[in-house]
Design an enzyme around this catalytic site. Structure first.
Site, PDB file in Angstrom:
ATOM      1  N   ASP A   1       0.816  -1.227   0.000  1.00 13.35           N
ATOM      2  CA  ASP A   1       0.000   0.000   0.000  1.00 13.35           C
ATOM      3  C   ASP A   1       0.841   1.264   0.000  1.00 13.35           C
ATOM      4  OD1 ASP A   1      -2.217  -1.655   0.093  1.00 13.35           O
ATOM      5  OD2 ASP A   1      -2.300  -1.620   2.280  1.00 13.35           O
TER       6      ASP A   1
ATOM      7  N   LYS B   1       1.896   1.918  -5.169  1.00 19.11           N
ATOM      8  CA  LYS B   1       2.439   1.308  -6.401  1.00 19.11           C
ATOM      9  C   LYS B   1       1.517   1.546  -7.596  1.00 19.11           C
ATOM     10  CE  LYS B   1       2.386  -2.645  -4.305  1.00 19.11           C
ATOM     11  NZ  LYS B   1       2.063  -2.191  -2.937  1.00 19.11           N
TER      12      LYS B   1
ATOM     13  N   GLY C   1      -4.637  -4.263  -3.737  1.00 20.22           N
ATOM     14  CA  GLY C   1      -5.593  -3.207  -4.064  1.00 20.22           C
ATOM     15  C   GLY C   1      -4.770  -2.022  -4.519  1.00 20.22           C
ATOM     16  N   HIS C   2      -4.768  -1.757  -5.810  1.00 18.41           N
ATOM     17  CA  HIS C   2      -3.909  -0.700  -6.372  1.00 18.41           C
ATOM     18  C   HIS C   2      -4.802   0.430  -6.874  1.00 18.41           C
ATOM     19  CE1 HIS C   2      -0.361  -3.699  -7.133  1.00 18.41           C
ATOM     20  NE2 HIS C   2      -0.736  -3.637  -5.868  1.00 18.41           N
TER      21      HIS C   2
ATOM     22  N   GLN D   1       2.003  -6.175  -3.198  1.00 17.17           N
ATOM     23  CA  GLN D   1       2.412  -6.175  -1.793  1.00 17.17           C
ATOM     24  C   GLN D   1       3.743  -5.416  -1.619  1.00 17.17           C
ATOM     25  OE1 GLN D   1       1.301  -9.622  -3.070  1.00 17.17           O
ATOM     26  NE2 GLN D   1      -0.646  -8.659  -2.678  1.00 17.17           N
TER      27      GLN D   1
HETATM   28  P1  GDP Z   1      -0.738   0.232  -3.572  1.00 15.84           P
HETATM   29  O1  GDP Z   1      -1.350  -1.022  -3.058  1.00 15.84           O
HETATM   30  O2  GDP Z   1       0.734   0.297  -3.307  1.00 15.84           O
HETATM   31  O3  GDP Z   1      -1.076   0.506  -5.012  1.00 15.84           O
HETATM   32  O4  GDP Z   1      -1.393   1.424  -2.718  1.00 15.84           O
HETATM   33  P2  GDP Z   1      -2.959   1.602  -2.356  1.00 15.84           P
HETATM   34  O5  GDP Z   1      -3.687   2.042  -3.558  1.00 15.84           O
HETATM   35  O6  GDP Z   1      -3.448   0.399  -1.631  1.00 15.84           O
HETATM   36  O7  GDP Z   1      -2.866   2.735  -1.262  1.00 15.84           O
HETATM   37  C1  GDP Z   1      -2.302   3.971  -1.528  1.00 15.84           C
HETATM   38  C2  GDP Z   1      -3.345   5.063  -1.224  1.00 15.84           C
HETATM   39  O8  GDP Z   1      -2.717   6.318  -1.176  1.00 15.84           O
HETATM   40  C3  GDP Z   1      -4.414   5.183  -2.299  1.00 15.84           C
HETATM   41  O9  GDP Z   1      -5.598   5.626  -1.709  1.00 15.84           O
HETATM   42  C4  GDP Z   1      -3.843   6.259  -3.219  1.00 15.84           C
HETATM   43  O10 GDP Z   1      -4.868   6.950  -3.944  1.00 15.84           O
HETATM   44  C5  GDP Z   1      -3.185   7.164  -2.231  1.00 15.84           C
HETATM   45  N1  GDP Z   1      -1.975   7.880  -2.708  1.00 15.84           N
HETATM   46  C6  GDP Z   1      -1.004   7.436  -3.544  1.00 15.84           C
HETATM   47  N2  GDP Z   1       0.007   8.340  -3.620  1.00 15.84           N
HETATM   48  C7  GDP Z   1      -0.353   9.369  -2.821  1.00 15.84           C
HETATM   49  C8  GDP Z   1       0.294  10.586  -2.455  1.00 15.84           C
HETATM   50  O11 GDP Z   1       1.397  10.900  -2.860  1.00 15.84           O
HETATM   51  N3  GDP Z   1      -0.367  11.398  -1.573  1.00 15.84           N
HETATM   52  C9  GDP Z   1      -1.609  11.072  -1.070  1.00 15.84           C
HETATM   53  N4  GDP Z   1      -2.179  11.917  -0.210  1.00 15.84           N
HETATM   54  N5  GDP Z   1      -2.233   9.923  -1.395  1.00 15.84           N
HETATM   55  C10 GDP Z   1      -1.607   9.083  -2.247  1.00 15.84           C
HETATM   56  P1  IMO Z   2      -0.949  -4.259  -2.216  1.00 17.64           P
HETATM   57  O1  IMO Z   2      -0.465  -4.856  -3.518  1.00 17.64           O
HETATM   58  C1  IMO Z   2      -1.014  -4.574   2.128  1.00 17.64           C
HETATM   59  C2  IMO Z   2      -1.307  -8.619   3.818  1.00 17.64           C
HETATM   60  C3  IMO Z   2      -2.598  -8.989   4.536  1.00 17.64           C
HETATM   61  C4  IMO Z   2      -2.058  -9.974   5.564  1.00 17.64           C
HETATM   62  C5  IMO Z   2      -0.959 -10.701   4.784  1.00 17.64           C
HETATM   63  C6  IMO Z   2      -1.396 -12.033   4.189  1.00 17.64           C
HETATM   64  O2  IMO Z   2      -2.236  -3.528  -2.333  1.00 17.64           O
HETATM   65  O3  IMO Z   2       0.145  -3.466  -1.563  1.00 17.64           O
HETATM   66  P2  IMO Z   2      -2.980 -12.695   2.142  1.00 17.64           P
HETATM   67  O4  IMO Z   2      -4.426 -12.388   1.891  1.00 17.64           O
HETATM   68  O5  IMO Z   2      -2.064 -12.210   1.080  1.00 17.64           O
HETATM   69  O6  IMO Z   2      -2.738 -14.127   2.482  1.00 17.64           O
HETATM   70  O7  IMO Z   2      -2.622 -11.875   3.497  1.00 17.64           O
HETATM   71  O8  IMO Z   2      -0.571  -9.825   3.733  1.00 17.64           O
HETATM   72  N1  IMO Z   2      -1.495  -8.116   2.424  1.00 17.64           N
HETATM   73  C7  IMO Z   2      -1.355  -6.836   2.067  1.00 17.64           C
HETATM   74  N2  IMO Z   2      -1.113  -5.740   2.808  1.00 17.64           N
HETATM   75  N3  IMO Z   2      -1.106  -4.479   0.781  1.00 17.64           N
HETATM   76  C8  IMO Z   2      -1.325  -5.567   0.023  1.00 17.64           C
HETATM   77  O9  IMO Z   2      -1.292  -5.543  -1.319  1.00 17.64           O
HETATM   78  C9  IMO Z   2      -1.495  -6.817   0.662  1.00 17.64           C
HETATM   79  N4  IMO Z   2      -1.739  -8.080   0.227  1.00 17.64           N
HETATM   80  C10 IMO Z   2      -1.723  -8.861   1.316  1.00 17.64           C
HETATM   81  O10 IMO Z   2      -3.191  -7.870   5.137  1.00 17.64           O
HETATM   82  O11 IMO Z   2      -1.431  -9.267   6.608  1.00 17.64           O
HETATM   83 MG    MG Z   3      -2.922  -1.642  -1.851  1.00 20.80          MG
END
Ligand code: GDP
Ligand code: IMO
Ligand code: MG
Length: 417
Positions: free
Chosen positions: A13, A16, A40-41, A221
């Site tokens: 999170d 990416k 969740g991207h 991840q």
């Molecule tokens: P990922 O799993 O690495 O793709 O990240 P996620 O999408 O799960 O979580 C990142 C969150 O931060 C999302 O809600 C993005 O919209 C938000 N986000 C990404 N870059 C930035 C940033 O530079 N600033 C802020 N405020 N939010 C960001």
């Molecule tokens: P992205 O790509 C954050 C965590 C889960 C749990 C552990 C194992 O969005 O960064 P699983 O369901 O994979 O067996 O869970 O890994 N986890 C993540 N945490 N971002 C993710 O993906 C994750 N995918 C799995 O919360 O702790």
């Molecule tokens: Mg994510």
């Protein structure tokens, strides 16, 4: 031909999806190579937010096509739903994607097993419940189903019957769908995904294409959730490392850059060690301002300070060659920012944990740095320089908001200060 991998440098999170989506227009192919719908991207198209769980973060209607590689575990219902909902805003978008027939299938049983196993664990991992662990387990134990099996229905039925017998013994009859129901569900989903325009192919048939074009690899991840190198057993089951690029026939030596996405602080969802975690008014405020709630499960993310030993570990373990820093805007306005510079383990301060076990026993050693009113302030520049000097990896880009264009190179930021 440019080849870049983007991987999470922390516990996932980090942003990416946003980073890949920002870079995507410079590439012909954007490849997801591991994980499944646990990811969740988040991306934005204009003002509209989308969360991709399985689909690579291409620009809808843009130049780059998305490829779902052999290292992934695919929940076909999730894939069909994700494509259907995206196609409402971008008709025909399915044709922008291709999938490797060698990818594994997440069966309906896997999701049930995930929940049952979590319930039986003395210390639950806090999985996403998406069947990821059981699907990778079946792959390793050779019981699993691959996409190519969906095109040989007799073999599919035989394999599922056999797997069902094994599983019902193990789980004492607790799994609900019969093998024949699973066969027909999978075939229907296969057809639905094909009707949506997705190409079923293989990295073997596409080898020439990939080697003649630019490819951006989208990690899922983060390094600290990797099953080999992360905070085991509180990890996921798919590779989070750049070496997953081998799933489309590349070696990591062919990569021009392995960019680690790094959040300006640290978050983690689910259980497991998190040395810099802090539960205070400041970090609760960071959670709200950064909207730190899981993009897949909606769970509140645990929040803590930037952890340099963990980052050094991620760099060594996954060969990161650059960093892209995200979400520093969330820290705007804080007077003081804590940064963990070392781990005290068994009385000694270490710059880097040697094993994943160190994360369980480490006491963080902090330095305090002055905060910044905005990411255009010199104190933020000093924060980045501090990270670069401590970790010996350059920061190339800064993301300062969730929208795609809220991003700039470090060079242009310096010019503007
Ligand atoms: P990922 O799993 O690495 O793709 O990240 P996620 O999408 O799960 O979580 C990142 C969150 O931060 C999302 O809600 C993005 O919209 C938000 N986000 C990404 N870059 C930035 C940033 O530079 N600033 C802020 N405020 N939010 C960001
Ligand atoms: P992205 O790509 C954050 C965590 C889960 C749990 C552990 C194992 O969005 O960064 P699983 O369901 O994979 O067996 O869970 O890994 N986890 C993540 N945490 N971002 C993710 O993906 C994750 N995918 C799995 O919360 O702790
Ligand atoms: Mg994510």
């Amino acid at each position: 031909m440019k080849r870049v991998a983007v991987v999470g440098a922390q516990w996932g999170d980090e942003g990416k999806g946003k980073v890949v989506n920002y870079l995507a227009d410079g590439f012909d192919w954007i490849v997801r190579f591991a994980g499944g719908a646990n990811a969740g991207h988040t991306i934005y198209v204009g003002d509209r937010k989308y969360v991709n769980h399985l689909l690579p973060c291409i620009v809808p209607g843009g130049r780059g096509r998305g490829f779902l590689g052999a290292g992934m575990v695919l929940d076909l219902e999730q894939l069909a739903n994700e494509l259907t909902s995206l196609a409402q805003d971008f008709p025909g978008i399915g044709t922008q994607f291709a999938v490797d027939l060698e990818a594994s299938v997440v069966l309906p049983w896997h999701k049930q097993e995930d929940v049952i196993l979590e319930g039986m664990r003395a210390e639950p991992i806090g999985t996403t419940g998406r069947g990821i662990g059981p699907a990778y387990t079946d792959k390793a134990s050779r019981e699993g189903i691959k996409l190519c099996h969906l095109f040989d229905e007799r073999m599919l039925a035989e394999r599922l019957e056999n797997t069902w017998n094994l599983k019902q013994n193990l789980y004492q009859g607790r799994l609900t769908m019969s093998p024949s129901e699973v066969v027909s569900t999978l075939i229907q989903l296969r057809d639905r995904i094909m009707q949506l325009g997705v190409e079923f192919t293989s990295a073997v048939d596409m080898a020439e294409v990939f080697h003649g074009t630019s490819v951006l690899f989208e990690g899922a991840q983060g390094v600290l959730l990797d099953p080999d190198f992360g905070t085991f057993p509180f990890v996921t089951s798919g590779s989070c490392m750049a070496h997953g690029v081998s799933s489309v026939g590349f070696s990591t030596f062919e990569l021009d850059d392995v960019a680690g996405v790094l959040k300006a602080y640290t978050t983690r969802v689910g259980a497991g060690p998190f040395p810099t975690e802090e539960d205070s008014d400041v970090t609760r405020d960071i959670r709200e301002r950064g909207r730190e709630y899981g993009a897949t499960t909606g769970r509140p993310r645990r929040v803590g300070w930037l952890d340099l030993p963990a980052l050094r570990y991620a760099v060594v373990r996954s060969g990161l060659t650059s960093f892209i820093i995200t979400k520093a805007d969330v820290l705007n306005g804080l007077n003081c920012i804590k940064v963990c510079t070392g781990y005290r383990v068994a009385g000694n301060v270490r710059e880097i944990p040697s094993t994943s076990h160190d994360f369980f026993v480490a006491e963080p050693v902090y330095e305090e740095l002055p905060g910044w009113p905005s990411t255009e302030h010199v104190n933020f520049l000093k924060y980045m320089t501090f990270i670069e000097e401590q970790v010996h990896v350059p920061i190339t880009h800064i993301s300062y908001g969730p929208k795609t264009d809220e991003m700039e190179t470090k060079g242009s930021l310096i010019m503007g200060i």
